[in-house]
Design a protein around this motif. Structure first.
Motif, short mmCIF file in Angstrom:
data_model
loop_
_atom_site.label_atom_id
_atom_site.label_comp_id
_atom_site.label_asym_id
_atom_site.label_seq_id
_atom_site.Cartn_x
_atom_site.Cartn_y
_atom_site.Cartn_z
N TYR A 9 -4.48 8.40 -5.19
CA TYR A 9 -5.05 8.02 -3.89
C TYR A 9 -6.58 8.05 -3.95
N ARG A 10 -7.14 9.10 -4.52
CA ARG A 10 -8.60 9.22 -4.62
C ARG A 10 -9.18 8.04 -5.41
N THR A 11 -8.51 7.65 -6.47
CA THR A 11 -8.96 6.51 -7.26
C THR A 11 -8.84 5.21 -6.46
N MET A 12 -7.76 5.07 -5.71
CA MET A 12 -7.57 3.85 -4.92
C MET A 12 -8.60 3.74 -3.80
N VAL A 13 -8.99 4.85 -3.20
CA VAL A 13 -10.03 4.81 -2.16
C VAL A 13 -11.29 4.17 -2.73
N ARG A 14 -11.63 4.52 -3.93
CA ARG A 14 -12.86 4.01 -4.52
C ARG A 14 -12.68 2.60 -5.08
N MET A 15 -11.48 2.25 -5.48
CA MET A 15 -11.28 0.92 -6.07
C MET A 15 -11.03 -0.15 -5.02
N VAL A 16 -10.22 0.14 -4.00
CA VAL A 16 -9.86 -0.91 -3.05
C VAL A 16 -10.44 -0.68 -1.67
N ASP A 17 -10.79 0.49 -1.29
CA ASP A 17 -11.42 0.97 -0.08
C ASP A 17 -10.45 1.90 0.66
N ALA A 18 -11.01 2.68 1.54
CA ALA A 18 -10.22 3.71 2.24
C ALA A 18 -9.15 3.10 3.13
N GLN A 19 -9.42 1.95 3.69
CA GLN A 19 -8.49 1.31 4.62
C GLN A 19 -7.18 0.93 3.92
N ASP A 20 -7.25 0.47 2.68
CA ASP A 20 -6.06 0.00 1.96
C ASP A 20 -5.51 1.00 0.96
N ALA A 21 -6.21 2.12 0.74
CA ALA A 21 -5.84 3.04 -0.32
C ALA A 21 -4.43 3.60 -0.18
N ALA A 22 -4.02 3.96 1.01
CA ALA A 22 -2.68 4.53 1.19
C ALA A 22 -1.60 3.51 0.84
N ASP A 23 -1.78 2.27 1.28
CA ASP A 23 -0.79 1.23 0.98
C ASP A 23 -0.73 0.94 -0.52
N VAL A 24 -1.88 0.86 -1.16
CA VAL A 24 -1.90 0.57 -2.59
C VAL A 24 -1.33 1.76 -3.37
N THR A 25 -1.63 2.98 -2.93
CA THR A 25 -1.06 4.16 -3.58
C THR A 25 0.47 4.13 -3.49
N GLN A 26 0.98 3.78 -2.33
CA GLN A 26 2.43 3.68 -2.16
C GLN A 26 3.00 2.61 -3.10
N GLN A 27 2.31 1.50 -3.21
CA GLN A 27 2.75 0.43 -4.12
C GLN A 27 2.72 0.91 -5.57
N VAL A 28 1.71 1.70 -5.92
CA VAL A 28 1.62 2.24 -7.28
C VAL A 28 2.89 3.04 -7.59
N PHE A 29 3.27 3.92 -6.68
CA PHE A 29 4.43 4.77 -6.97
C PHE A 29 5.74 3.99 -6.92
N LEU A 30 5.81 2.95 -6.12
CA LEU A 30 6.99 2.08 -6.18
C LEU A 30 7.11 1.46 -7.57
N GLN A 31 5.98 1.01 -8.09
CA GLN A 31 5.97 0.44 -9.45
C GLN A 31 6.28 1.49 -10.50
N VAL A 32 5.71 2.68 -10.34
CA VAL A 32 5.97 3.76 -11.30
C VAL A 32 7.48 4.01 -11.38
N PHE A 33 8.13 4.12 -10.24
CA PHE A 33 9.55 4.44 -10.25
C PHE A 33 10.41 3.25 -10.67
N ARG A 34 9.95 2.03 -10.43
CA ARG A 34 10.66 0.85 -10.93
C ARG A 34 10.58 0.75 -12.44
N LYS A 35 9.41 1.13 -12.98
CA LYS A 35 9.14 0.93 -14.41
C LYS A 35 9.25 2.20 -15.24
N ILE A 36 9.67 3.31 -14.64
CA ILE A 36 9.70 4.59 -15.37
C ILE A 36 10.55 4.49 -16.64
N GLY A 37 11.54 3.63 -16.64
CA GLY A 37 12.36 3.44 -17.83
C GLY A 37 11.58 2.85 -19.00
N GLN A 38 10.47 2.18 -18.71
CA GLN A 38 9.62 1.59 -19.75
C GLN A 38 8.67 2.62 -20.36
#
Length: 183
Positions: free
Chosen positions: A38-67
């Motif tokens: 989340y802290r990294t996303m705040v700085r990369m995409v901005d505070a307004q979108d950081a929570a949504d992008v963080t959630q998307q990150v973990f959706l991808q992590v759990f989709r791809k954890i087998g890789q």
């Protein structure tokens, strides 16, 4: 050190459980890494979108954890997923252009708001530099990752990490000067 080995063993067990689809393990992995992502996303995409992008990150992590093969540390792999999601978000939002300042550059008269103003100035300057440079800079200077870990997370050579850091620092210095900051 034995403590580090215990942590690595615990993370390895959590990852294996995640790969088997255990929800409790997914929660533990999320709890271990979500604040840093989340802290990294705040700085990369901005505070307004950081929570949504963080959630998307973990959706991808759990989709791809087998890789995840275990060739790198799980944290490095998660940063790789996070950086990819952030860059994809930036491309979709077309936020690569420079955003205008909402107010004039800070006044150096010595009032108590200097620290806040300097942080805002740095955030504006960071938002204005190339996303690849910004990502490398944030992973090193904010997250404290080693050059090797950054190289692994971004899938680039270690030498490229160094050159991106140099360019990021140079570009930041120029952007900050352009915004009116004087040391």
């Amino acid at each position: 050190p034995p403590v580090l080995t215990d942590v690595q063993a615990q993370l390895s067990n959590i990852v294996q459980a995640c790969q088997q689809g255990e929800l409790a393990a997914q929660r533990r992995l999320y709890d271990a890494f979500h604040q840093n992502v989340y802290r990294t996303m705040v700085r990369m995409v901005d505070a307004q979108d950081a929570a949504d992008v963080t959630q998307q990150v973990f959706l991808q992590v759990f989709r791809k954890i087998g890789q995840y093969s275990g060739e790198s540390q799980i944290g490095t792999w998660i940063y790789r997923v996070a950086v990819n999601e952030a860059l994809q978000h930036l491309r979709k939002a077309k936020r690569l252009r420079m955003r205008p300042l909402k107010r004039e550059p800070m006044d150096r008269s010595g009032n108590g708001n200097d620290r806040f103003d300097e942080r805002q100035l740095l955030e504006h300057a960071l938002a204005a530099i190339d996303p690849d440079l910004r990502t490398t800079f944030l992973l090193r200077e904010v997250e404290g990752l080693s050059y090797a870990d950054i190289a692994g997370a971004l899938e680039i050579p270690i030498g490229t990490v160094g050159s991106r850091l140099n360019r990021a620092r140079r570009d930041l210095k120029q952007r900050i000067a352009d915004l009116g900051w004087e040391p």
